[in-house]
Design an enzyme around this catalytic site. Structure first.
Site, PDB file in Angstrom:
ATOM      1  CG  ASN A  66      -4.289  -2.532   6.579  1.00  0.00           C
ATOM      2  OD1 ASN A  66      -3.464  -1.870   5.535  1.00  0.00           O
ATOM      3  ND2 ASN A  66      -4.885  -3.385   6.938  1.00  0.00           N
TER       4      ASN A  66
ATOM      5  CG  PHE B 250     -13.940   0.818   6.469  1.00  0.00           C
ATOM      6  CD1 PHE B 250     -13.021   0.397   5.125  1.00  0.00           C
ATOM      7  CD2 PHE B 250     -14.329   0.473   7.145  1.00  0.00           C
ATOM      8  CE1 PHE B 250     -13.228  -1.027   5.029  1.00  0.00           C
ATOM      9  CE2 PHE B 250     -14.706  -0.917   7.099  1.00  0.00           C
ATOM     10  CZ  PHE B 250     -14.076  -1.821   6.082  1.00  0.00           C
TER      11      PHE B 250
ATOM     12  CB  THR C  52      -7.507  -6.263   9.655  1.00  0.00           C
ATOM     13  OG1 THR C  52      -7.829  -7.081   8.501  1.00  0.00           O
ATOM     14  CG2 THR C  52      -8.060  -4.363   8.103  1.00  0.00           C
TER      15      THR C  52
ATOM     16  CG  HIS D 232      -5.691  -6.519  -0.473  1.00  0.00           C
ATOM     17  ND1 HIS D 232      -7.181  -6.259   0.801  1.00  0.00           N
ATOM     18  CD2 HIS D 232      -5.778  -6.868  -1.315  1.00  0.00           C
ATOM     19  CE1 HIS D 232      -7.873  -7.311  -0.002  1.00  0.00           C
ATOM     20  NE2 HIS D 232      -6.918  -6.999  -1.560  1.00  0.00           N
TER      21      HIS D 232
ATOM     22  NE  ARG E  76      -6.724 -13.028   5.184  1.00  0.00           N
ATOM     23  CZ  ARG E  76      -7.314 -12.084   4.598  1.00  0.00           C
ATOM     24  NH1 ARG E  76      -7.205 -11.291   3.815  1.00  0.00           N
ATOM     25  NH2 ARG E  76      -8.443 -11.360   6.171  1.00  0.00           N
TER      26      ARG E  76
ATOM     27  NE  ARG F 104      -2.326  -6.290   6.971  1.00  0.00           N
ATOM     28  CZ  ARG F 104      -3.739  -6.515   7.028  1.00  0.00           C
ATOM     29  NH1 ARG F 104      -3.801  -7.665   6.929  1.00  0.00           N
ATOM     30  NH2 ARG F 104      -4.107  -6.111   5.300  1.00  0.00           N
TER      31      ARG F 104
ATOM     32  CE1 TYR G 281      -9.459  -3.123  -0.338  1.00  0.00           C
ATOM     33  CE2 TYR G 281      -8.635  -1.307  -1.647  1.00  0.00           C
ATOM     34  CZ  TYR G 281      -8.940  -2.262  -0.088  1.00  0.00           C
ATOM     35  OH  TYR G 281      -6.914  -2.429   0.074  1.00  0.00           O
TER      36      TYR G 281
ATOM     37  CE  LYS H  75      -3.918  -2.045   2.351  1.00  0.00           C
ATOM     38  NZ  LYS H  75      -5.338  -1.601   3.162  1.00  0.00           N
TER      39      LYS H  75
END
Ligand code: CMP
Length: 140
Positions: free
Chosen positions: A114, A59, A93, A117, A87, A104, A51, A11
């Site tokens: 964060n 959000f 998250t 993704h 993950r 993270r 998204y 990100k």
């Protein structure tokens, strides 16, 4: 166990802090192979499309604004159980809940910023990979 592919995004907070190499090293150390990768900047509308499943969430607007605020690196990771494996490597998250040693926990700034993704299911992985990459760009 099955070999899977999953869509990963580094990100804008990660590219801004020059963390792409450190994050990629974690994927590779965990046995995931980067079989496609590109750096780009999304428009707000493109982030909204990516998204869209979150479009009713409070959000959503901030998420799209953040994801279009700077360069991202979109990539496809391949390996045994890649979706769940990624993950685990990413962590929760919300970085406040992320386990020690996860990306993270170590790098994320906030729940929006964060750092990474990752697809959350095989169906999401298929949709998200095709959002960014053509078949010709996936080189295993
Ligand atoms: P990501 O895995 O990219 O999927 C959707 C993103 O929305 C998530 O990471 C977070 O960065 C962001 N987000 C912001 N607030 C929330 C929230 N309350 N729950 C889930 N995701 C959130």
């Amino acid at each position: 166990m099955a070999v899977e592919r999953t869509l990963s995004i580094l990100k804008p907070d990660a590219t801004e802090r020059n963390l792409t190499g450190q994050i990629n090293a974690r994927f590779e150390a965990a046995g995931l192979r980067i079989v496609a990768q590109k750096r780009l900047q999304l428009t707000d509308a493109q982030a909204g499309l990516f998204y869209q499943e979150h479009s009713a969430r409070p959000f959503y607007k901030d998420l799209c604004g953040f994801m279009s605020s700077g360069p991202i690196v979109a990539q496809v990771l391949e390996g045994e159980n890649a979706i769940l494996a990624n993950r685990d490597i990413m962590g929760a998250t919300n970085p406040a809940n992320a386990a020690a040693g996860t990306i993270r926990k170590d790098f994320a700034v906030s729940i929006d910023a964060n750092s990474v993704h990752g697809s959350d299911s095989p169906a999401a992985a298929a949709r998200e990979i095709s959002f960014f990459f053509s078949t010709l760009e996936l080189v295993g």
